[in-house]
Design a protein around this motif. Structure first.
Motif, PDB file in Angstrom:
ATOM      1  N   PRO A  21      -2.610  -0.132 -10.867  1.00 57.31           N
ATOM      2  CA  PRO A  21      -1.649  -1.221 -11.326  1.00 57.31           C
ATOM      3  C   PRO A  21      -0.152  -1.341 -10.381  1.00 57.31           C
ATOM      4  CG  PRO A  21      -1.944   0.387 -12.903  1.00 57.31           C
ATOM      5  CD  PRO A  21      -2.753   0.703 -11.663  1.00 57.31           C
ATOM      6  N   ALA A  22       0.082  -0.347  -9.578  1.00 59.63           N
ATOM      7  CA  ALA A  22       1.090  -0.498  -8.692  1.00 59.63           C
ATOM      8  C   ALA A  22       0.784  -1.363  -7.513  1.00 59.63           C
ATOM      9  CB  ALA A  22       1.501   1.195  -8.004  1.00 59.63           C
ATOM     10  N   LEU A  23      -0.189  -1.194  -6.997  1.00 59.18           N
ATOM     11  CA  LEU A  23      -0.848  -2.432  -5.978  1.00 59.18           C
ATOM     12  C   LEU A  23      -0.563  -3.618  -6.321  1.00 59.18           C
ATOM     13  CD1 LEU A  23      -4.045  -0.860  -4.527  1.00 59.18           C
ATOM     14  CD2 LEU A  23      -2.183  -1.174  -3.601  1.00 59.18           C
ATOM     15  N   GLY A  24      -0.772  -4.080  -7.735  1.00 59.64           N
ATOM     16  CA  GLY A  24      -0.626  -5.339  -8.279  1.00 59.64           C
ATOM     17  C   GLY A  24       0.795  -5.672  -8.973  1.00 59.64           C
ATOM     18  N   PHE A  58       0.793  -1.232   0.253  1.00 58.83           N
ATOM     19  CA  PHE A  58      -0.145  -0.012  -0.170  1.00 58.83           C
ATOM     20  C   PHE A  58       0.853   1.197   0.243  1.00 58.83           C
ATOM     21  CE2 PHE A  58      -2.093   3.419   2.187  1.00 58.83           C
ATOM     22  CZ  PHE A  58      -3.260   3.568   1.357  1.00 58.83           C
ATOM     23  N   TRP A  59       1.773   1.270   0.848  1.00 57.54           N
ATOM     24  CA  TRP A  59       2.584   2.646   0.996  1.00 57.54           C
ATOM     25  C   TRP A  59       3.540   2.842  -0.218  1.00 57.54           C
ATOM     26  CZ3 TRP A  59       7.408   4.424   1.521  1.00 57.54           C
ATOM     27  CH2 TRP A  59       8.200   3.673   2.197  1.00 57.54           C
ATOM     28  N   VAL A  60       4.209   1.653  -0.804  1.00 61.01           N
ATOM     29  CA  VAL A  60       4.901   1.706  -1.922  1.00 61.01           C
ATOM     30  C   VAL A  60       4.127   2.473  -3.189  1.00 61.01           C
ATOM     31  CG1 VAL A  60       6.203   0.436  -3.814  1.00 61.01           C
ATOM     32  CG2 VAL A  60       6.673   0.136  -1.421  1.00 61.01           C
ATOM     33  N   VAL A  69      12.549   0.249  -6.052  1.00 58.62           N
ATOM     34  CA  VAL A  69      11.331  -0.212  -6.566  1.00 58.62           C
ATOM     35  C   VAL A  69      10.390   0.879  -6.680  1.00 58.62           C
ATOM     36  CG1 VAL A  69       9.308  -1.523  -5.872  1.00 58.62           C
ATOM     37  CG2 VAL A  69      11.447  -2.694  -5.304  1.00 58.62           C
ATOM     38  N   ILE A  70      10.459   1.875  -5.754  1.00 55.77           N
ATOM     39  CA  ILE A  70       9.566   3.082  -6.074  1.00 55.77           C
ATOM     40  C   ILE A  70       9.911   3.623  -7.192  1.00 55.77           C
ATOM     41  CG2 ILE A  70       9.037   5.381  -4.809  1.00 55.77           C
ATOM     42  CD1 ILE A  70       9.212   4.036  -2.427  1.00 55.77           C
ATOM     43  N   LEU A  71      11.360   4.236  -7.505  1.00 51.43           N
ATOM     44  CA  LEU A  71      11.944   4.915  -8.481  1.00 51.43           C
ATOM     45  C   LEU A  71      11.570   4.254  -9.762  1.00 51.43           C
ATOM     46  CD1 LEU A  71      13.962   6.984  -9.685  1.00 51.43           C
ATOM     47  CD2 LEU A  71      15.578   4.985  -9.766  1.00 51.43           C
ATOM     48  N   VAL A  72      11.620   2.948 -10.062  1.00 50.55           N
ATOM     49  CA  VAL A  72      11.272   2.227 -11.392  1.00 50.55           C
ATOM     50  C   VAL A  72       9.703   2.226 -11.610  1.00 50.55           C
ATOM     51  CG1 VAL A  72      11.474  -0.061 -12.648  1.00 50.55           C
ATOM     52  CG2 VAL A  72      13.577   0.988 -11.307  1.00 50.55           C
ATOM     53  N   THR A  73       9.042   1.991 -10.329  1.00 49.26           N
ATOM     54  CA  THR A  73       7.418   2.358 -10.537  1.00 49.26           C
ATOM     55  C   THR A  73       7.091   3.562 -11.007  1.00 49.26           C
ATOM     56  OG1 THR A  73       7.283   0.669  -8.650  1.00 49.26           O
ATOM     57  CG2 THR A  73       5.300   1.700  -9.215  1.00 49.26           C
ATOM     58  N   LEU A 124      -9.260  -6.828  -2.521  1.00 40.74           N
ATOM     59  CA  LEU A 124      -9.980  -5.888  -1.526  1.00 40.74           C
ATOM     60  C   LEU A 124      -8.789  -4.647  -1.588  1.00 40.74           C
ATOM     61  CD1 LEU A 124     -10.725  -8.313   1.287  1.00 40.74           C
ATOM     62  CD2 LEU A 124     -12.208  -7.321  -0.380  1.00 40.74           C
ATOM     63  N   ALA A 125      -7.642  -4.842  -1.582  1.00 42.62           N
ATOM     64  CA  ALA A 125      -6.871  -3.447  -1.814  1.00 42.62           C
ATOM     65  C   ALA A 125      -7.127  -2.491  -2.770  1.00 42.62           C
ATOM     66  CB  ALA A 125      -5.479  -3.727  -1.542  1.00 42.62           C
TER      67      ALA A 125
END
Lengths: 264, 299
Positions: free
Chosen positions: B226-229, B78-80, B162-166, B271-272
């Motif tokens: 999409p980031a969640l998945g 969630f927070w990423v 992970v955050i940078l590339v997302t 659910l998320a």
């Protein structure tokens, strides 16, 4: 009034951010060194090596075959879907239909992958090319339907009525008037479906099974097993293909709008 | 088409509607709707030793979810996603605005530059970062040369990567809806606000942002969901400490081949995903009711 330069500076930074990694990858594909970072001279050896990897070419053939078939099937399903959504808008059936078409777009790929895998396993369907094609059509239909629907909404249906008044049968009017005017929309939708199918990794990975390999799955296993320079070369070839496709499609849509403008 | 009265033509029209609707409706029901429900059903089935789905019913799989690792991974996912979405929005709003405001010729070029990454293979774009952030890669060497990073530090395999590339992967998807909204925005409104004494940033915040609200909502959703998945990004540039829900689903499928447990983890992800969607829907209904202008103004 003086405008702030800030948004334009951010845009510049964003574009550098977008293209720098791609540029480095392309340059590295011509680097004789096994690792990026240090330039050891210009070389085409990674491209030469690429041509001696039969597994890559087999994966490329599979990918192309799947994408062509998927484009064809999803174009038919998506176009009928868009026609129904447009002509019978607001009927209760179409509201349900629209939700069904729209939802796959907001579902993360991994969820579509796992749910289709579970359905195929539960139904006893053998995983392979067939399951990949079924899965790809499923996520392409929505994109095709909404792309064509967008074109239909700009479409002047009085032209069809004029054709009917002048004696054309329903079928003739559809074939001689609706289809040609819809052609740019259909081409755009086909291009989207084709690209989505060629690029898809996550869903394919889940439903592929051991036998069938597509290009993204091949690239993924190369990334995992550290064949870096080969992926650089392969990526550069694919990037060149993408850039050409975008350029051609921009040209096509530009000439398409030109044509519709002169027709008015 | 003109509506002709009469039961016969109404019946024919209904028949046409069913004929045109059936192919996509049946296909999506069979391959999208049924499988999604199946995930919920099969989570209550035991796994069989051959990687398939066993007989009978069990609650053991859902109980396995109580393992604290899943809770902490759900929270991390969630927070990423939240952080990546926030960064995307900070970059996408000025960019969408700038592209919409550029002179026509320049706008066409800028738009194309934003669209090209959109068409480029996702896997290749993620891979490009893996090789730049690699210990032998350009960025690492530059940072070490400038003395900003220790020679032994790793730029790969942690949450920052992970955050940078997302952000890199999803930013084009955020820019396009904002651009589409900003292009339709009437910029005389900003001039009017300025004439009435608003500072540039005030005019931007109180006039422009509400004006492109629909674009902002779309942009948030197309990045956040999409980031969640997300699975490819944490799998390629993340390490064991930066696994997300997507990695867990894939591990249950490909490592220990426990499909019911993979299904149970997917339910957490479903659910998320539903929560932000419902939140946006509720928010939109709330803001629309008192204003109610949007619907009326449009012809």
């Amino acid at each position: 009034m003086r405008r702030s330069r800030f948004p334009f500076i951010v845009t510049g930074v964003v574009l550098v951010f977008f293209y720098l990694p791609i540029l480095i990858l392309v340059v590295d594909s011509f680097n004789a060194s096994r690792f990026g970072g240090a330039w050891r001279g210009f070389s085409l050896k990674w491209y030469a090596r690429l041509f001696h990897e039969p597994a890559i070419w087999e994966a490329a053939r599979n990918t192309l075959f799947i994408a062509l078939l998927v484009t064809l099937v999803s174009l038919v399903l998506g176009t009928t879907s868009a026609l129904a959504l447009h002509r019978f808008a607001n009927s209760r059936l179409q509201r349900g239909h629209y939700t069904l078409v729209y939802t796959p777009l907001v579902v993360p790929e991994i969820l579509m992958g796992i749910s289709m895998l579970m359905a195929f396993v539960a139904a006893g369907v053998e995983l392979g090319m067939l399951t990949i094609i079924l899965a790809h059509v499923t996520f392409c239909v929505s994109y095709v339907a909404l792309t064509v629907l967008g074109r239909l909404q700009d479409f002047d249906f009085t032209i069809i009525e004029a054709a009917r008044d002048l004696g054309a049968s329903g079928w003739t009017a559809a074939r001689r008037v609706l289809l040609p005017m819809l052609a740019p929309g259909l081409a755009a939708a086909a291009l989207i479906a084709f690209t989505l199918s060629v690029d898809d990794f996550v869903i394919t990975f889940f439903v592929a099974g051991p036998g069938a390999t597509t290009l993204p799955i091949r690239v993924y296993s190369m990334i995992k097993h550290g064949a870096t320079p080969l992926i650089n070369a392969l990526s550069t070839l694919l990037l060149a293909l993408t850039f050409t496709t975008v350029l051609v499609s921009q040209r096509l849509s530009a000439s398409g709008s030109l044509k519709s403008r002169t027709m008015e | 088409m003109p509506e002709r009265p009469g039961a016969g033509s109404r019946l024919r029209r209904r028949g046409q509607e069913i004929l045109l609707t059936a192919p996509s409706f049946l296909w999506l029901s069979l391959y999208f709707l049924v499988p999604t429900f199946l995930v919920f059903v099969l989570a209550f089935r035991p796994a069989d030793p051959f990687g398939g789905i066993g007989r009978g019913w069990t609650l053991a799989t859902l109980r396995a979810l109580a393992d604290p690792q899943y809770l902490s991974i759900a929270w991390r996912t969630f927070w990423v996603s939240f952080t990546a979405t926030a960064i995307c929005m900070l970059l996408a709003v000025p960019t969408g605005y700038a592209v919409a405001r550029a002179a026509p010729r320049r706008r066409k070029l800028l738009l194309m530059l934003v669209i090209v990454p959109f068409w480029t293979s996702f896997l290749i774009r993620v891979f490009a970062w893996k090789s730049i952030l690699h210990p032998e890669g350009l960025i690492k060497k530059t940072l070490v040369f400038l003395g900003l990073v220790d020679a032994n530090a790793s730029l790969l395999y942690h949450l920052g990567a992970v955050i940078l590339v997302t952000v890199y992967a999803f930013l084009p998807f955020a820019i396009l809806p904002i651009y589409a909204a900003a292009e339709k925005f009437d910029y005389r409104l900003i001039e009017a606000a300025r004439d009435l004494g608003a500072k540039p940033f005030q005019a931007f915040r109180k006039v422009f942002l509400p004006g492109v609200r629909q674009g902002l909502v779309t942009a948030v959703l197309v990045v956040f969901i999409p980031a969640l998945g997300s699975y490819v990004v944490p799998d390629i540039v993340g390490g064991t400490g930066s696994e997300l829900l997507g990695n867990k689903i894939a591990q249950r499928v490909f490592v220990d081949r426990n499909l019911p447990l993979a299904g149970a983890v997917s339910i957490v992800l479903i659910l998320a995903v539903l929560l932000p969607l419902l939140a946006v829907l509720a928010l939109q209904r709330q803001t629309k009711r008192p204003a109610g202008r949007d619907a009326k103004e449009r012809p």
